[in-house]
Scaffold this active site. Sequence first.
Site, PDB file in Angstrom:
ATOM      1  N   VAL A   1      -9.762   3.850  -5.194  1.00 56.18           N
ATOM      2  CA  VAL A   1      -9.396   4.418  -3.691  1.00 56.18           C
ATOM      3  C   VAL A   1      -8.314   5.352  -3.730  1.00 56.18           C
ATOM      4  CG1 VAL A   1      -9.840   1.821  -2.769  1.00 56.18           C
ATOM      5  CG2 VAL A   1      -7.453   2.443  -3.604  1.00 56.18           C
TER       6      VAL A   1
ATOM      7  N   GLY B   1     -14.538   2.362 -17.317  1.00 57.59           N
ATOM      8  CA  GLY B   1     -13.194   1.755 -16.961  1.00 57.59           C
ATOM      9  C   GLY B   1     -13.390   0.703 -15.989  1.00 57.59           C
TER      10      GLY B   1
ATOM     11  N   GLU C   1     -12.291  -2.147 -23.681  1.00 59.81           N
ATOM     12  CA  GLU C   1     -12.523  -3.390 -24.251  1.00 59.81           C
ATOM     13  C   GLU C   1     -13.775  -3.922 -23.678  1.00 59.81           C
ATOM     14  OE1 GLU C   1      -9.896  -6.015 -21.048  1.00 59.81           O
ATOM     15  OE2 GLU C   1      -8.850  -5.258 -23.000  1.00 59.81           O
TER      16      GLU C   1
ATOM     17  N   GLN D   1     -15.306   2.732  -7.459  1.00 54.99           N
ATOM     18  CA  GLN D   1     -14.457   1.748  -6.719  1.00 54.99           C
ATOM     19  C   GLN D   1     -13.186   2.155  -6.506  1.00 54.99           C
ATOM     20  OE1 GLN D   1     -15.638  -2.161  -9.042  1.00 54.99           O
ATOM     21  NE2 GLN D   1     -15.993  -0.664 -10.394  1.00 54.99           N
TER      22      GLN D   1
ATOM     23  N   TYR E   1       0.709  -1.235   0.004  1.00 54.71           N
ATOM     24  CA  TYR E   1      -0.009   0.124   0.087  1.00 54.71           C
ATOM     25  C   TYR E   1       1.089   1.147  -0.018  1.00 54.71           C
ATOM     26  CZ  TYR E   1      -4.490  -2.397   0.044  1.00 54.71           C
ATOM     27  OH  TYR E   1      -5.326  -3.159  -0.511  1.00 54.71           O
TER      28      TYR E   1
ATOM     29  N   CYS F   1      -7.890   1.641  12.789  1.00 59.09           N
ATOM     30  CA  CYS F   1      -7.511   0.909  13.684  1.00 59.09           C
ATOM     31  C   CYS F   1      -8.304  -0.565  13.568  1.00 59.09           C
ATOM     32  CB  CYS F   1      -7.817   1.361  15.052  1.00 59.09           C
ATOM     33  SG  CYS F   1      -7.248   0.250  16.402  1.00 59.09           S
TER      34      CYS F   1
ATOM     35  N   ARG G   1       1.769   1.824  -3.557  1.00 59.44           N
ATOM     36  CA  ARG G   1       0.850   2.385  -4.289  1.00 59.44           C
ATOM     37  C   ARG G   1       0.325   3.781  -3.857  1.00 59.44           C
ATOM     38  NH1 ARG G   1      -4.146  -1.293  -3.947  1.00 59.44           N
ATOM     39  NH2 ARG G   1      -4.972   0.159  -5.126  1.00 59.44           N
TER      40      ARG G   1
ATOM     41  N   SER H   1     -13.880  -3.379 -15.195  1.00 60.96           N
ATOM     42  CA  SER H   1     -14.145  -4.774 -15.944  1.00 60.96           C
ATOM     43  C   SER H   1     -15.495  -5.400 -15.286  1.00 60.96           C
ATOM     44  CB  SER H   1     -12.962  -5.790 -15.310  1.00 60.96           C
ATOM     45  OG  SER H   1     -12.921  -5.751 -13.974  1.00 60.96           O
TER      46      SER H   1
ATOM     47  N   HIS I   1     -15.152   1.430  -2.367  1.00 61.27           N
ATOM     48  CA  HIS I   1     -13.929   0.505  -1.690  1.00 61.27           C
ATOM     49  C   HIS I   1     -13.172   1.110  -1.182  1.00 61.27           C
ATOM     50  CE1 HIS I   1     -14.837  -2.571  -5.242  1.00 61.27           C
ATOM     51  NE2 HIS I   1     -15.589  -2.598  -4.380  1.00 61.27           N
TER      52      HIS I   1
HETATM   53  C1  BJW Z   1      -9.994   1.464 -19.347  1.00 60.16           C
HETATM   54  C2  BJW Z   1      -8.709   2.102 -19.817  1.00 60.16           C
HETATM   55  C3  BJW Z   1      -8.984   3.509 -20.366  1.00 60.16           C
HETATM   56  C4  BJW Z   1      -8.299   0.377 -18.858  1.00 60.16           C
HETATM   57  N1  BJW Z   1     -10.387   4.039 -20.313  1.00 60.16           N
HETATM   58  N2  BJW Z   1     -11.233   1.939 -19.901  1.00 60.16           N
HETATM   59  C5  BJW Z   1     -21.185 -12.416  -6.387  1.00 60.16           C
HETATM   60  C6  BJW Z   1     -20.794 -13.271  -7.180  1.00 60.16           C
HETATM   61  C7  BJW Z   1     -19.305 -13.500  -7.355  1.00 60.16           C
HETATM   62  C8  BJW Z   1     -18.646 -13.104  -6.337  1.00 60.16           C
HETATM   63  C9  BJW Z   1     -18.928 -12.318  -5.314  1.00 60.16           C
HETATM   64  C10 BJW Z   1     -20.161 -11.919  -5.198  1.00 60.16           C
HETATM   65  N3  BJW Z   1     -20.338 -11.057  -4.121  1.00 60.16           N
HETATM   66  C11 BJW Z   1     -19.370 -11.102  -3.549  1.00 60.16           C
HETATM   67  C12 BJW Z   1     -18.167 -11.650  -4.312  1.00 60.16           C
HETATM   68  C13 BJW Z   1     -16.825 -11.800  -3.709  1.00 60.16           C
HETATM   69  C14 BJW Z   1     -16.154 -10.567  -4.439  1.00 60.16           C
HETATM   70  C15 BJW Z   1     -16.069 -10.614  -5.840  1.00 60.16           C
HETATM   71  O1  BJW Z   1     -16.801  -9.926  -6.374  1.00 60.16           O
HETATM   72  N4  BJW Z   1     -15.297 -11.641  -6.318  1.00 60.16           N
HETATM   73  C16 BJW Z   1     -15.101 -11.377  -7.907  1.00 60.16           C
HETATM   74  C17 BJW Z   1     -13.761 -11.036  -8.339  1.00 60.16           C
HETATM   75  C18 BJW Z   1     -15.383 -13.004  -8.180  1.00 60.16           C
HETATM   76  N5  BJW Z   1     -16.561  -9.597  -3.806  1.00 60.16           N
HETATM   77  C19 BJW Z   1     -16.068  -9.119  -2.541  1.00 60.16           C
HETATM   78  O2  BJW Z   1     -15.567  -9.805  -1.718  1.00 60.16           O
HETATM   79  C20 BJW Z   1     -16.908  -7.875  -1.803  1.00 60.16           C
HETATM   80  N6  BJW Z   1     -17.361  -8.075  -0.483  1.00 60.16           N
HETATM   81  C21 BJW Z   1     -18.388  -8.708  -0.710  1.00 60.16           C
HETATM   82  O3  BJW Z   1     -19.208  -8.839  -1.567  1.00 60.16           O
HETATM   83  O4  BJW Z   1     -18.880  -8.742   0.579  1.00 60.16           O
HETATM   84  C22 BJW Z   1     -20.085  -9.471   0.850  1.00 60.16           C
HETATM   85  C23 BJW Z   1     -19.851  -9.877   2.402  1.00 60.16           C
HETATM   86  C24 BJW Z   1     -21.149  -9.405   3.033  1.00 60.16           C
HETATM   87  C25 BJW Z   1     -21.125  -9.735   4.524  1.00 60.16           C
HETATM   88  C26 BJW Z   1     -19.940 -10.303   5.248  1.00 60.16           C
HETATM   89  C27 BJW Z   1     -18.817 -10.336   4.597  1.00 60.16           C
HETATM   90  C28 BJW Z   1     -18.859 -10.067   3.241  1.00 60.16           C
HETATM   91  C29 BJW Z   1     -15.573  -6.693  -1.820  1.00 60.16           C
HETATM   92  C30 BJW Z   1     -14.761  -6.536  -3.069  1.00 60.16           C
HETATM   93  C31 BJW Z   1     -13.533  -5.841  -2.696  1.00 60.16           C
HETATM   94  C32 BJW Z   1     -12.586  -5.314  -3.968  1.00 60.16           C
HETATM   95  N7  BJW Z   1     -11.294  -4.830  -3.384  1.00 60.16           N
HETATM   96  C33 BJW Z   1     -10.415  -4.403  -4.436  1.00 60.16           C
HETATM   97  C34 BJW Z   1      -9.202  -3.930  -3.919  1.00 60.16           C
HETATM   98  C35 BJW Z   1      -9.705  -2.518  -3.167  1.00 60.16           C
HETATM   99  C36 BJW Z   1      -8.523  -1.849  -2.302  1.00 60.16           C
HETATM  100  C37 BJW Z   1      -7.511  -1.557  -3.177  1.00 60.16           C
HETATM  101  O5  BJW Z   1      -7.485  -0.804  -4.298  1.00 60.16           O
HETATM  102  O6  BJW Z   1      -6.435  -2.010  -2.798  1.00 60.16           O
HETATM  103  O7  BJW Z   1     -11.092  -3.352  -5.224  1.00 60.16           O
HETATM  104  S1  BJW Z   1     -10.220  -5.726  -5.655  1.00 60.16           S
HETATM  105  C38 BJW Z   1     -10.171  -4.405  -6.975  1.00 60.16           C
HETATM  106  O8  BJW Z   1     -11.114  -4.806  -7.941  1.00 60.16           O
HETATM  107  C39 BJW Z   1     -10.261  -3.159  -6.422  1.00 60.16           C
HETATM  108  C40 BJW Z   1     -11.331  -2.555  -7.459  1.00 60.16           C
HETATM  109  O9  BJW Z   1     -11.963  -1.558  -7.056  1.00 60.16           O
HETATM  110  C41 BJW Z   1     -12.278  -3.636  -8.014  1.00 60.16           C
HETATM  111  C42 BJW Z   1     -12.563  -3.490  -9.189  1.00 60.16           C
HETATM  112  O10 BJW Z   1     -11.886  -3.329 -10.326  1.00 60.16           O
HETATM  113  P1  BJW Z   1     -11.984  -2.507 -11.514  1.00 60.16           P
HETATM  114  O11 BJW Z   1     -12.011  -0.980 -11.066  1.00 60.16           O
HETATM  115  O12 BJW Z   1     -13.014  -2.742 -12.405  1.00 60.16           O
HETATM  116  O13 BJW Z   1     -10.621  -2.601 -12.168  1.00 60.16           O
HETATM  117  P2  BJW Z   1     -10.011  -3.570 -13.338  1.00 60.16           P
HETATM  118  O14 BJW Z   1      -8.685  -3.531 -13.395  1.00 60.16           O
HETATM  119  O15 BJW Z   1     -10.889  -5.062 -12.870  1.00 60.16           O
HETATM  120  O16 BJW Z   1     -10.740  -2.926 -14.667  1.00 60.16           O
HETATM  121  C43 BJW Z   1     -10.041  -1.965 -15.227  1.00 60.16           C
HETATM  122  C44 BJW Z   1     -11.093  -1.770 -16.430  1.00 60.16           C
HETATM  123  O17 BJW Z   1     -10.586  -0.696 -17.318  1.00 60.16           O
HETATM  124  C45 BJW Z   1     -10.937  -3.006 -17.659  1.00 60.16           C
HETATM  125  O18 BJW Z   1     -12.154  -3.153 -18.094  1.00 60.16           O
HETATM  126  C46 BJW Z   1     -10.364  -2.219 -18.722  1.00 60.16           C
HETATM  127  O19 BJW Z   1     -10.629  -2.611 -20.003  1.00 60.16           O
HETATM  128  C47 BJW Z   1     -10.658  -0.730 -18.607  1.00 60.16           C
HETATM  129  N8  BJW Z   1      -9.679   0.305 -19.157  1.00 60.16           N
HETATM  130  N9  BJW Z   1      -7.828   1.471 -19.392  1.00 60.16           N
HETATM  131  C48 BJW Z   1     -11.126   3.189 -20.198  1.00 60.16           C
HETATM  132  N10 BJW Z   1      -7.865   4.250 -20.587  1.00 60.16           N
END
Ligand code: BJW
Length: 251
Positions: A100, A196, A224, A98, A64, A124, A67, A198, A116
């Site tokens: 941070v 932006g 994409e 989403q 972190y 803490c 980052r 996925s 997020h």
């Molecule tokens: C461009 C570009 C340009 C590039 N112009 N575009 C239901 C179904 C299946 C699974 C689950 C479900 N419910 C929950 C889950 C589990 C899990 C999950 O979803 N897993 C899947 C991966 C399968 N979800 C969780 O665990 C969440 N919690 C939860 O649901 O809790 C329920 C609960 C209830 C009660 C008690 C306990 C639990 C929490 C999810 C947390 C995600 N955390 C992260 C890290 C955050 C901290 C950090 O930054 O360090 O969040 S993971 C990471 O992915 C980050 C992002 O916010 C998140 C999404 O990613 P994002 O933003 O979409 O980025 P990319 O890289 O994936 O995509 C980039 C896109 O940009 C691409 O499409 C490119 O093409 C595009 N692009 N250049 C335009 N110039």
Amino acid sequence: MLTRVAEAIAAARAVVAVTGAGISAESGVPTFRGAGGLWKRFRPEQLATPEAFARDPDLVWEWYRWRRAMIAAARPNAGHEMLARLEARVPRFTLLTQNVDGLHRLAGSRNVLELHGNIWRSRCSAEPDRGFDDRSSRGQAEEAASDASPAAAPRCPSCGARLRPDVVWFGEPLDTRVLEAAMAAARDADLVLVIGTSAVVYPVAALPSIARAAGARVVEVNVEDTPLTSEADFVLRGPSAIVLPALERLL
Ligand code: BJW
């Protein structure tokens, strides 16, 4: 296509933008998935889960801090800036991010829900309500860390427990109030711009479908295809820092 989306924005009373890492790509902040994405080089289960933090908090903090250094050097791009201006043009505008990195607020967006968390805050691990803003030079978290080793996880100045980044890791629930506000905005929207992301991480990935089921039209801006593409009413293919200003010129 761009003209039709511009017309839909101009007619909308309530617009929601859902953003992901792709909107910050042109600011130099790496995305998670895809070429050059963080998850190509690092394993989420070692860095972005509560279990990873319990196992090796120093490693998690090292990642972190690395980052934070990248994000500190990043500036909002033309995509962030367009959304900030759009907020002033639309009667009700809500930005659900989403990301941070805090770049939307830095660009001037006001009605932002950070689903997020924010990388510049820590809290803490024993008493989650005790939070710290680490952005202002060296926050209390960093002060506490420097008492030990600069690489160590910082400690809570009040109780001595480890501090953790105030972000949402896999397997953790999103803040209920923030998620409920996001769902309410999605249900209220006439138009949703999905930019932006996925669209694979839940529950945020479900927000555009929730909006669509309540009558909104969905616009995807991405370089994409995603799982959302097939249900989008409009797809604008290209980098958001190019596509969004081009859209604004037609408003
Ligand atoms: C461009 C570009 C340009 C590039 N112009 N575009 C239901 C179904 C299946 C699974 C689950 C479900 N419910 C929950 C889950 C589990 C899990 C999950 O979803 N897993 C899947 C991966 C399968 N979800 C969780 O665990 C969440 N919690 C939860 O649901 O809790 C329920 C609960 C209830 C009660 C008690 C306990 C639990 C929490 C999810 C947390 C995600 N955390 C992260 C890290 C955050 C901290 C950090 O930054 O360090 O969040 S993971 C990471 O992915 C980050 C992002 O916010 C998140 C999404 O990613 P994002 O933003 O979409 O980025 P990319 O890289 O994936 O995509 C980039 C896109 O940009 C691409 O499409 C490119 O093409 C595009 N692009 N250049 C335009 N110039």
